[in-house]
Design a protein around this motif. Structure first.
Motif, PDB file in Angstrom:
ATOM      1  N   VAL A 129       2.130   2.399 -23.254  1.00 15.61           N
ATOM      2  CA  VAL A 129       2.208   2.660 -21.815  1.00 15.61           C
ATOM      3  C   VAL A 129       3.517   3.371 -21.479  1.00 15.61           C
ATOM      4  O   VAL A 129       3.533   4.339 -20.723  1.00 15.61           O
ATOM      5  N   MET A 130       4.617   2.919 -22.057  1.00 16.55           N
ATOM      6  CA  MET A 130       5.908   3.562 -21.791  1.00 16.55           C
ATOM      7  C   MET A 130       5.936   4.999 -22.327  1.00 16.55           C
ATOM      8  O   MET A 130       6.498   5.886 -21.686  1.00 16.55           O
ATOM      9  N   LYS A 152       0.816  -1.227   0.000  1.00 15.09           N
ATOM     10  CA  LYS A 152       0.000   0.000   0.000  1.00 15.09           C
ATOM     11  C   LYS A 152       0.845   1.271   0.000  1.00 15.09           C
ATOM     12  O   LYS A 152       0.409   2.316   0.457  1.00 15.09           O
ATOM     13  N   LYS A 153       2.061   1.170  -0.550  1.00 18.42           N
ATOM     14  CA  LYS A 153       2.932   2.336  -0.651  1.00 18.42           C
ATOM     15  C   LYS A 153       3.266   2.662  -2.105  1.00 18.42           C
ATOM     16  O   LYS A 153       4.092   3.524  -2.369  1.00 18.42           O
ATOM     17  N   GLY A 154       2.660   1.928  -3.042  1.00 15.49           N
ATOM     18  CA  GLY A 154       2.899   2.175  -4.457  1.00 15.49           C
ATOM     19  C   GLY A 154       4.112   1.469  -5.026  1.00 15.49           C
ATOM     20  O   GLY A 154       4.493   1.703  -6.171  1.00 15.49           O
ATOM     21  N   TYR A 155       4.732   0.593  -4.244  1.00 16.98           N
ATOM     22  CA  TYR A 155       5.953  -0.067  -4.703  1.00 16.98           C
ATOM     23  C   TYR A 155       5.709  -1.035  -5.858  1.00 16.98           C
ATOM     24  O   TYR A 155       6.584  -1.206  -6.720  1.00 16.98           O
ATOM     25  N   SER A 156       4.538  -1.663  -5.896  1.00 14.72           N
ATOM     26  CA  SER A 156       4.237  -2.550  -7.035  1.00 14.72           C
ATOM     27  C   SER A 156       4.243  -1.757  -8.337  1.00 14.72           C
ATOM     28  O   SER A 156       4.723  -2.237  -9.364  1.00 14.72           O
ATOM     29  N   SER A 157       3.725  -0.548  -8.287  1.00 17.77           N
ATOM     30  CA  SER A 157       3.723   0.296  -9.489  1.00 17.77           C
ATOM     31  C   SER A 157       5.134   0.732  -9.868  1.00 17.77           C
ATOM     32  O   SER A 157       5.469   0.792 -11.049  1.00 17.77           O
ATOM     33  N   TRP A 158       5.982   1.036  -8.871  1.00 17.28           N
ATOM     34  CA  TRP A 158       7.381   1.356  -9.160  1.00 17.28           C
ATOM     35  C   TRP A 158       8.027   0.191  -9.906  1.00 17.28           C
ATOM     36  O   TRP A 158       8.720   0.387 -10.907  1.00 17.28           O
ATOM     37  N   LEU A 159       7.819  -1.020  -9.382  1.00 23.58           N
ATOM     38  CA  LEU A 159       8.395  -2.206 -10.007  1.00 23.58           C
ATOM     39  C   LEU A 159       7.831  -2.404 -11.413  1.00 23.58           C
ATOM     40  O   LEU A 159       8.565  -2.760 -12.340  1.00 23.58           O
ATOM     41  N   MET A 160       6.535  -2.160 -11.600  1.00 17.68           N
ATOM     42  CA  MET A 160       5.915  -2.335 -12.918  1.00 17.68           C
ATOM     43  C   MET A 160       6.487  -1.362 -13.945  1.00 17.68           C
ATOM     44  O   MET A 160       6.680  -1.731 -15.108  1.00 17.68           O
ATOM     45  N   VAL A 161       6.738  -0.130 -13.568  1.00 13.88           N
ATOM     46  CA  VAL A 161       7.309   0.833 -14.515  1.00 13.88           C
ATOM     47  C   VAL A 161       8.681   0.339 -14.979  1.00 13.88           C
ATOM     48  O   VAL A 161       8.989   0.357 -16.168  1.00 13.88           O
ATOM     49  N   LYS A 167      -5.110  -1.624 -13.783  1.00 14.16           N
ATOM     50  CA  LYS A 167      -4.145  -0.527 -13.737  1.00 14.16           C
ATOM     51  C   LYS A 167      -3.246  -0.479 -14.973  1.00 14.16           C
ATOM     52  O   LYS A 167      -2.868   0.598 -15.414  1.00 14.16           O
ATOM     53  N   TRP A 168      -2.910  -1.645 -15.538  1.00 12.75           N
ATOM     54  CA  TRP A 168      -1.923  -1.676 -16.603  1.00 12.75           C
ATOM     55  C   TRP A 168      -2.469  -2.115 -17.952  1.00 12.75           C
ATOM     56  O   TRP A 168      -1.745  -2.116 -18.941  1.00 12.75           O
ATOM     57  N   GLY A 169      -3.722  -2.532 -18.026  1.00 13.68           N
ATOM     58  CA  GLY A 169      -4.349  -2.836 -19.311  1.00 13.68           C
ATOM     59  C   GLY A 169      -4.138  -4.236 -19.854  1.00 13.68           C
ATOM     60  O   GLY A 169      -4.380  -4.482 -21.033  1.00 13.68           O
ATOM     61  N   PHE A 170      -3.698  -5.172 -19.020  1.00 15.01           N
ATOM     62  CA  PHE A 170      -3.554  -6.558 -19.471  1.00 15.01           C
ATOM     63  C   PHE A 170      -4.932  -7.135 -19.794  1.00 15.01           C
ATOM     64  O   PHE A 170      -5.930  -6.767 -19.175  1.00 15.01           O
TER      65      PHE A 170
END
Length: 182
Positions: free
Chosen positions: A169-170, A101-110, A145-148
């Protein structure tokens, strides 16, 4: 916090990794060994807090290239991988329980999408980024969130993101970074 994503540093940075999914926790124990083989099975990258006294990773992902057996991979009513084409596969993506819940999954996804974009541009025969969702939270994260796109209906459904969507996305991430001055 000074966050940075880089290749896995050592065999201890994922020591005691707990995220609530046993498969992801088991992989964390062997991630360094898998990454550092002469011919690695996976590319493993970790998110680190450079200000933290511990060298422990906050989260990680692993990415691999898969080549379908017999040159094709049927999925339901259609075949999505054919011929001499390969695909990128997200083997794992996890964040420690205490860091959720700190946004780290999104950091990793980018970072993961950037790596996928580079692979796809460099090796033209990669058409998809794919994964099997471990649970409903993962399914929703990747789809919403990412469109898969979900292409199977099994317990751990196969989700795919087509090459063009990875590039889009990039490009969107780059536009947002320019707009925010980052």
């Amino acid at each position: 916090m000074d966050l940075q994503i880089e290749d896995i540093r050592s065999k201890t940075c994922l020591y005691g990794f707990k995220c609530g999914v046993s498969e992801l926790e088991k992989f964390a124990k062997k991630a360094f060994r898998s990454h550092t083989r002469e011919t690695p099975d996976y590319r493993v990258r970790c998110l680190y807090d450079l200000d933290a006294p511990s060298a422990s990773a906050l989260g990680y992902y692993s990415l691999s290239i898969k080549i379908p057996q017999n040159g094709e991979m049927p999925v339901g009513e259609r075949t999505i991988y054919t011929g001499d084409r390969a695909f990128l596969y997200i083997d794992h993506l996890a964040v420690r329980n205490e860091e959720k819940k700190k946004g780290y999954s999104s950091w990793l996804m980018v970072d993961l999408l950037d790596a996928a974009d580079q692979f796809m541009r460099r090796f033209g025969r990669i058409d998809y980024l794919s994964l099997n969702a471990a649970d409903s939270d993962a399914h929703n994260f990747f789809r919403d969130k990412w469109g898969f796109t979900q292409v199977t209906s099994e317990a751990h459904p196969l989700l795919v993101l087509e090459r063009q969507r990875v590039i889009e996305v990039m490009e969107e991430i780059a536009r947002r970074a320019e707009g925010s001055g980052g």
